[in-house]
Design a protein around this motif. Structure first.
Motif, PDB file in Angstrom:
ATOM      1  N   GLN A  12      -9.716 -15.159  -1.648  1.00 41.10           N
ATOM      2  CA  GLN A  12      -9.277 -15.733  -2.918  1.00 41.10           C
ATOM      3  C   GLN A  12      -9.186 -14.705  -4.047  1.00 41.10           C
ATOM      4  OE1 GLN A  12     -12.073 -18.829  -3.783  1.00 41.10           O
ATOM      5  NE2 GLN A  12     -13.574 -17.439  -4.651  1.00 41.10           N
ATOM      6  N   ASP A  13      -9.924 -13.624  -3.969  1.00 41.77           N
ATOM      7  CA  ASP A  13      -9.876 -12.583  -5.001  1.00 41.77           C
ATOM      8  C   ASP A  13      -9.138 -11.344  -4.505  1.00 41.77           C
ATOM      9  OD1 ASP A  13     -11.393 -14.125  -6.809  1.00 41.77           O
ATOM     10  OD2 ASP A  13     -13.251 -13.486  -5.835  1.00 41.77           O
ATOM     11  N   TRP A  14      -8.153 -11.526  -3.642  1.00 43.59           N
ATOM     12  CA  TRP A  14      -7.455 -10.410  -3.003  1.00 43.59           C
ATOM     13  C   TRP A  14      -6.817  -9.464  -4.002  1.00 43.59           C
ATOM     14  CZ3 TRP A  14      -2.191  -9.430  -3.239  1.00 43.59           C
ATOM     15  CH2 TRP A  14      -1.389 -10.449  -3.780  1.00 43.59           C
ATOM     16  N   THR A  15      -6.464  -9.931  -5.183  1.00 42.24           N
ATOM     17  CA  THR A  15      -5.790  -9.056  -6.147  1.00 42.24           C
ATOM     18  C   THR A  15      -6.710  -7.969  -6.698  1.00 42.24           C
ATOM     19  OG1 THR A  15      -6.201 -10.682  -7.897  1.00 42.24           O
ATOM     20  CG2 THR A  15      -4.048 -10.762  -6.807  1.00 42.24           C
ATOM     21  N   ILE A  16      -7.979  -8.022  -6.362  1.00 39.19           N
ATOM     22  CA  ILE A  16      -8.883  -6.932  -6.730  1.00 39.19           C
ATOM     23  C   ILE A  16      -8.403  -5.636  -6.076  1.00 39.19           C
ATOM     24  CG2 ILE A  16     -11.221  -6.010  -6.380  1.00 39.19           C
ATOM     25  CD1 ILE A  16     -12.214  -8.929  -6.617  1.00 39.19           C
ATOM     26  N   SER A  17      -7.856  -5.759  -4.872  1.00 37.43           N
ATOM     27  CA  SER A  17      -7.387  -4.589  -4.119  1.00 37.43           C
ATOM     28  C   SER A  17      -5.942  -4.225  -4.415  1.00 37.43           C
ATOM     29  CB  SER A  17      -7.536  -4.853  -2.615  1.00 37.43           C
ATOM     30  OG  SER A  17      -8.881  -5.060  -2.289  1.00 37.43           O
ATOM     31  N   GLY A  64      -9.101 -18.822   5.496  1.00 37.52           N
ATOM     32  CA  GLY A  64      -9.483 -18.798   4.085  1.00 37.52           C
ATOM     33  C   GLY A  64      -8.733 -17.802   3.233  1.00 37.52           C
ATOM     34  N   SER A  65      -7.501 -17.506   3.595  1.00 39.78           N
ATOM     35  CA  SER A  65      -6.719 -16.562   2.806  1.00 39.78           C
ATOM     36  C   SER A  65      -6.432 -17.121   1.422  1.00 39.78           C
ATOM     37  CB  SER A  65      -5.390 -16.261   3.513  1.00 39.78           C
ATOM     38  OG  SER A  65      -4.583 -15.421   2.706  1.00 39.78           O
ATOM     39  N   GLY A  66      -6.566 -16.273   0.425  1.00 38.96           N
ATOM     40  CA  GLY A  66      -6.173 -16.640  -0.925  1.00 38.96           C
ATOM     41  C   GLY A  66      -4.757 -16.191  -1.227  1.00 38.96           C
TER      42      GLY A  66
END
Length: 97
Positions: A12-17, A64-66
């Motif tokens: 869910q917080d993938w945009t951190i990367s 559980g992919s965001g």
């Protein structure tokens, strides 16, 4: 390995990367060791007879992919998976693999 990719990096917080799949690929250290398995898993899903709904249930529901394909204007999961394959190939070529 594709399951681990989505669970570990596309949560869910993938945009951190990164803001895109390509930026995620660029930002993950040690990623080259995983690319072969990610490519193989993505290719198996693309070539499967699973519907887009079934792919959504697996990738979004079970893993559980965001990340959602629409974020980058991919029409469906197959298009996003094809981009993952392209990125694996691109980075392997850049590294001379």
């Amino acid at each position: 390995m594709i399951c681990k990719f989505f669970k570990t990096f596309m949560h869910q917080d993938w945009t951190i990367s990164g803001e895109t799949l390509e930026e995620v690929f660029e930002s993950i250290e040690g990623f080259q060791e995983m690319r072969g398995g990610i490519r193989q898993g993505a290719r198996a899903l693309v070539e499967s007879e699973l519907t887009d709904q079934q792919l959504d249930e697996i990738i979004f529901g079970q893993w559980g992919s965001g990340y959602e394909p629409e974020v980058e204007d991919f029409g469906n999961w197959r298009s996003a998976l094809e981009e993952i394959i392209r990125l694996c190939d691109k980075y392997d070529a850049l590294e001379g693999r």
